[in-house]
Motif scaffolding. Sequence first.
Motif, PDB file in Angstrom:
ATOM      1  N   PRO A  21       0.814  -1.221   0.000  1.00  0.00           N
ATOM      2  CA  PRO A  21       0.000   0.000   0.000  1.00  0.00           C
ATOM      3  C   PRO A  21       0.843   1.265   0.000  1.00  0.00           C
ATOM      4  CG  PRO A  21       0.130  -0.897   2.209  1.00  0.00           C
ATOM      5  CD  PRO A  21       0.833  -1.885   1.298  1.00  0.00           C
ATOM      6  N   TRP A  22       0.288   2.329  -0.545  1.00  0.00           N
ATOM      7  CA  TRP A  22       0.845   3.655  -0.364  1.00  0.00           C
ATOM      8  C   TRP A  22       0.179   4.219   0.876  1.00  0.00           C
ATOM      9  CZ3 TRP A  22       1.087   6.318  -5.845  1.00  0.00           C
ATOM     10  CH2 TRP A  22       2.055   5.677  -6.619  1.00  0.00           C
ATOM     11  N   ILE A  23       0.946   4.813   1.757  1.00  0.00           N
ATOM     12  CA  ILE A  23       0.409   5.268   3.036  1.00  0.00           C
ATOM     13  C   ILE A  23       0.520   6.789   3.161  1.00  0.00           C
ATOM     14  CG2 ILE A  23       0.840   3.072   4.206  1.00  0.00           C
ATOM     15  CD1 ILE A  23       3.380   4.266   5.400  1.00  0.00           C
ATOM     16  N   PRO A  24      -0.337   7.411   3.986  1.00  0.00           N
ATOM     17  CA  PRO A  24      -0.251   8.868   4.175  1.00  0.00           C
ATOM     18  C   PRO A  24       1.116   9.261   4.728  1.00  0.00           C
ATOM     19  CG  PRO A  24      -2.298   8.007   5.081  1.00  0.00           C
ATOM     20  CD  PRO A  24      -1.461   6.828   4.713  1.00  0.00           C
ATOM     21  N   LYS A  25       1.741  10.251   4.111  1.00  0.00           N
ATOM     22  CA  LYS A  25       3.104  10.638   4.477  1.00  0.00           C
ATOM     23  C   LYS A  25       3.203  11.278   5.855  1.00  0.00           C
ATOM     24  CE  LYS A  25       3.668  13.177   0.882  1.00  0.00           C
ATOM     25  NZ  LYS A  25       4.267  14.104  -0.075  1.00  0.00           N
ATOM     26  N   ALA A  26       2.222  12.099   6.192  1.00  0.00           N
ATOM     27  CA  ALA A  26       2.319  12.874   7.435  1.00  0.00           C
ATOM     28  C   ALA A  26       2.405  11.993   8.681  1.00  0.00           C
ATOM     29  CB  ALA A  26       1.137  13.834   7.550  1.00  0.00           C
ATOM     30  N   ARG A  27       1.826  10.814   8.634  1.00  0.00           N
ATOM     31  CA  ARG A  27       1.824   9.925   9.798  1.00  0.00           C
ATOM     32  C   ARG A  27       2.650   8.656   9.536  1.00  0.00           C
ATOM     33  NH1 ARG A  27      -2.238  10.735  13.481  1.00  0.00           N
ATOM     34  NH2 ARG A  27      -2.422   8.494  13.805  1.00  0.00           N
ATOM     35  N   ALA A  28       3.502   8.696   8.538  1.00  0.00           N
ATOM     36  CA  ALA A  28       4.204   7.491   8.085  1.00  0.00           C
ATOM     37  C   ALA A  28       5.062   6.840   9.174  1.00  0.00           C
ATOM     38  CB  ALA A  28       5.059   7.807   6.861  1.00  0.00           C
ATOM     39  N   THR A  29       5.924   7.613   9.815  1.00  0.00           N
ATOM     40  CA  THR A  29       6.809   6.991  10.804  1.00  0.00           C
ATOM     41  C   THR A  29       6.032   6.533  12.032  1.00  0.00           C
ATOM     42  OG1 THR A  29       7.435   9.180  11.635  1.00  0.00           O
ATOM     43  CG2 THR A  29       8.922   8.147  10.050  1.00  0.00           C
ATOM     44  N   MET A  30       4.992   7.268  12.420  1.00  0.00           N
ATOM     45  CA  MET A  30       4.169   6.844  13.553  1.00  0.00           C
ATOM     46  C   MET A  30       3.429   5.545  13.210  1.00  0.00           C
ATOM     47  SD  MET A  30       1.424   8.970  15.855  1.00  0.00           S
ATOM     48  CE  MET A  30       0.541   9.563  14.451  1.00  0.00           C
ATOM     49  N   THR A  31       2.899   5.460  12.000  1.00  0.00           N
ATOM     50  CA  THR A  31       2.229   4.236  11.553  1.00  0.00           C
ATOM     51  C   THR A  31       3.213   3.073  11.512  1.00  0.00           C
ATOM     52  OG1 THR A  31       0.673   5.519  10.226  1.00  0.00           O
ATOM     53  CG2 THR A  31       0.888   3.190   9.688  1.00  0.00           C
ATOM     54  N   ALA A  32       4.414   3.339  11.007  1.00  0.00           N
ATOM     55  CA  ALA A  32       5.435   2.287  10.924  1.00  0.00           C
ATOM     56  C   ALA A  32       5.762   1.731  12.306  1.00  0.00           C
ATOM     57  CB  ALA A  32       6.700   2.827  10.258  1.00  0.00           C
ATOM     58  N   ARG A  33       5.903   2.596  13.280  1.00  0.00           N
ATOM     59  CA  ARG A  33       6.191   2.139  14.651  1.00  0.00           C
ATOM     60  C   ARG A  33       5.036   1.311  15.212  1.00  0.00           C
ATOM     61  NH1 ARG A  33       8.980   6.960  15.002  1.00  0.00           N
ATOM     62  NH2 ARG A  33      11.140   6.649  15.569  1.00  0.00           N
ATOM     63  N   SER A  34       3.814   1.800  15.039  1.00  0.00           N
ATOM     64  CA  SER A  34       2.669   1.091  15.621  1.00  0.00           C
ATOM     65  C   SER A  34       2.411  -0.250  14.936  1.00  0.00           C
ATOM     66  CB  SER A  34       1.412   1.962  15.580  1.00  0.00           C
ATOM     67  OG  SER A  34       0.975   2.164  14.250  1.00  0.00           O
ATOM     68  N   GLU A  35       2.763  -0.355  13.647  1.00  0.00           N
ATOM     69  CA  GLU A  35       2.572  -1.610  12.909  1.00  0.00           C
ATOM     70  C   GLU A  35       3.762  -2.559  13.031  1.00  0.00           C
ATOM     71  OE1 GLU A  35      -0.182  -2.649  11.284  1.00  0.00           O
ATOM     72  OE2 GLU A  35      -1.224  -0.829  11.909  1.00  0.00           O
ATOM     73  N   GLY A  36       4.859  -2.074  13.596  1.00  0.00           N
ATOM     74  CA  GLY A  36       6.050  -2.908  13.745  1.00  0.00           C
ATOM     75  C   GLY A  36       6.852  -3.065  12.471  1.00  0.00           C
ATOM     76  N   TRP A  37       6.728  -2.105  11.529  1.00  0.00           N
ATOM     77  CA  TRP A  37       7.492  -2.178  10.294  1.00  0.00           C
ATOM     78  C   TRP A  37       8.937  -1.785  10.554  1.00  0.00           C
ATOM     79  CZ3 TRP A  37       3.558   1.486   7.560  1.00  0.00           C
ATOM     80  CH2 TRP A  37       2.363   0.799   7.335  1.00  0.00           C
ATOM     81  N   GLU A  38       9.803  -2.160   9.642  1.00  0.00           N
ATOM     82  CA  GLU A  38      11.212  -1.768   9.727  1.00  0.00           C
ATOM     83  C   GLU A  38      11.369  -0.266   9.539  1.00  0.00           C
ATOM     84  OE1 GLU A  38      15.396  -2.558   7.346  1.00  0.00           O
ATOM     85  OE2 GLU A  38      13.774  -3.999   7.113  1.00  0.00           O
ATOM     86  N   GLY A  39      10.501   0.332   8.759  1.00  0.00           N
ATOM     87  CA  GLY A  39      10.558   1.765   8.492  1.00  0.00           C
ATOM     88  C   GLY A  39       9.619   2.132   7.371  1.00  0.00           C
ATOM     89  N   VAL A  40       9.971   3.183   6.622  1.00  0.00           N
ATOM     90  CA  VAL A  40       9.186   3.620   5.476  1.00  0.00           C
ATOM     91  C   VAL A  40      10.134   3.972   4.332  1.00  0.00           C
ATOM     92  CG1 VAL A  40       7.205   4.456   6.797  1.00  0.00           C
ATOM     93  CG2 VAL A  40       9.089   6.024   6.286  1.00  0.00           C
ATOM     94  N   VAL A  41       9.601   3.949   3.118  1.00  0.00           N
ATOM     95  CA  VAL A  41      10.363   4.335   1.939  1.00  0.00           C
ATOM     96  C   VAL A  41       9.575   5.413   1.205  1.00  0.00           C
ATOM     97  CG1 VAL A  41      11.381   3.583  -0.257  1.00  0.00           C
ATOM     98  CG2 VAL A  41      11.346   2.017   1.697  1.00  0.00           C
ATOM     99  N   PHE A  42      10.223   6.540   0.955  1.00  0.00           N
ATOM    100  CA  PHE A  42       9.643   7.604   0.140  1.00  0.00           C
ATOM    101  C   PHE A  42      10.162   7.426  -1.276  1.00  0.00           C
ATOM    102  CE2 PHE A  42       9.597   9.437   4.393  1.00  0.00           C
ATOM    103  CZ  PHE A  42       8.310   9.957   4.459  1.00  0.00           C
ATOM    104  N   LYS A  43       9.257   7.529  -2.268  1.00  0.00           N
ATOM    105  CA  LYS A  43       9.642   7.378  -3.678  1.00  0.00           C
ATOM    106  C   LYS A  43       9.059   8.543  -4.468  1.00  0.00           C
ATOM    107  CE  LYS A  43       9.586   2.354  -3.429  1.00  0.00           C
ATOM    108  NZ  LYS A  43       9.000   1.119  -3.968  1.00  0.00           N
ATOM    109  N   ARG A  44       9.850   9.035  -5.393  1.00  0.00           N
ATOM    110  CA  ARG A  44       9.357  10.107  -6.265  1.00  0.00           C
ATOM    111  C   ARG A  44       8.323   9.532  -7.226  1.00  0.00           C
ATOM    112  NH1 ARG A  44      11.765  15.043  -6.652  1.00  0.00           N
ATOM    113  NH2 ARG A  44      10.948  15.209  -8.764  1.00  0.00           N
TER     114      ARG A  44
END
Length: 166
Positions: free
Chosen positions: A116-139
């Motif tokens: 999925p593409w996720i909302p950028k503004a809450r990306a790192t907070m979502t990543a922490r709560s979901e237990g992801w390794e992190g996030v990737v921003f792509k142009r």
Amino acid sequence: MYPPKPTRIYEDDILHRECIADDVWICEPKLNGYRGIYRDGALYTRQKKRMPGCSAAVLTALAAIPEGVVLDGELMNPHGRQTFHVFDCPTAPGNLEERRAFIESLTFCYPVVLMPWIPKARATMTARSEGWEGVVFKRRDSKYQWQASCKAPRDVISQWRKIRLA
């Protein structure tokens, strides 16, 4: 040929703030799995070796993909059930948004899923709560560029920026 590797950035980095503020960037989860390229009926590592331990369920689901389509994704094994999360298609023409439209036109059967593409503004907070390794921003306008080694030229990797949280 190897798929591109993203540039690593940090949460307090100006590049991170730029990604959030600028609409040319999208954001995806960075999962803690194994990067895999599906082509010619098999899943391969970045080093062009067959992916060890890939389940029959994943390979059967991927076999439904039209011939000649190459998929880039992440092989995960949560709770002993393998999934393959597709995030790009090197054989589709165009920029990231055009390739994404092509990927969305394909039919995936579980355990193959679209990242999925996720909302950028809450990306790192979502990543922490979901237990992801992190996030990737792509142009959005980035082209998929194969590279001849694991070290990509600066212009290639600057189009994908990774924030690792774990």
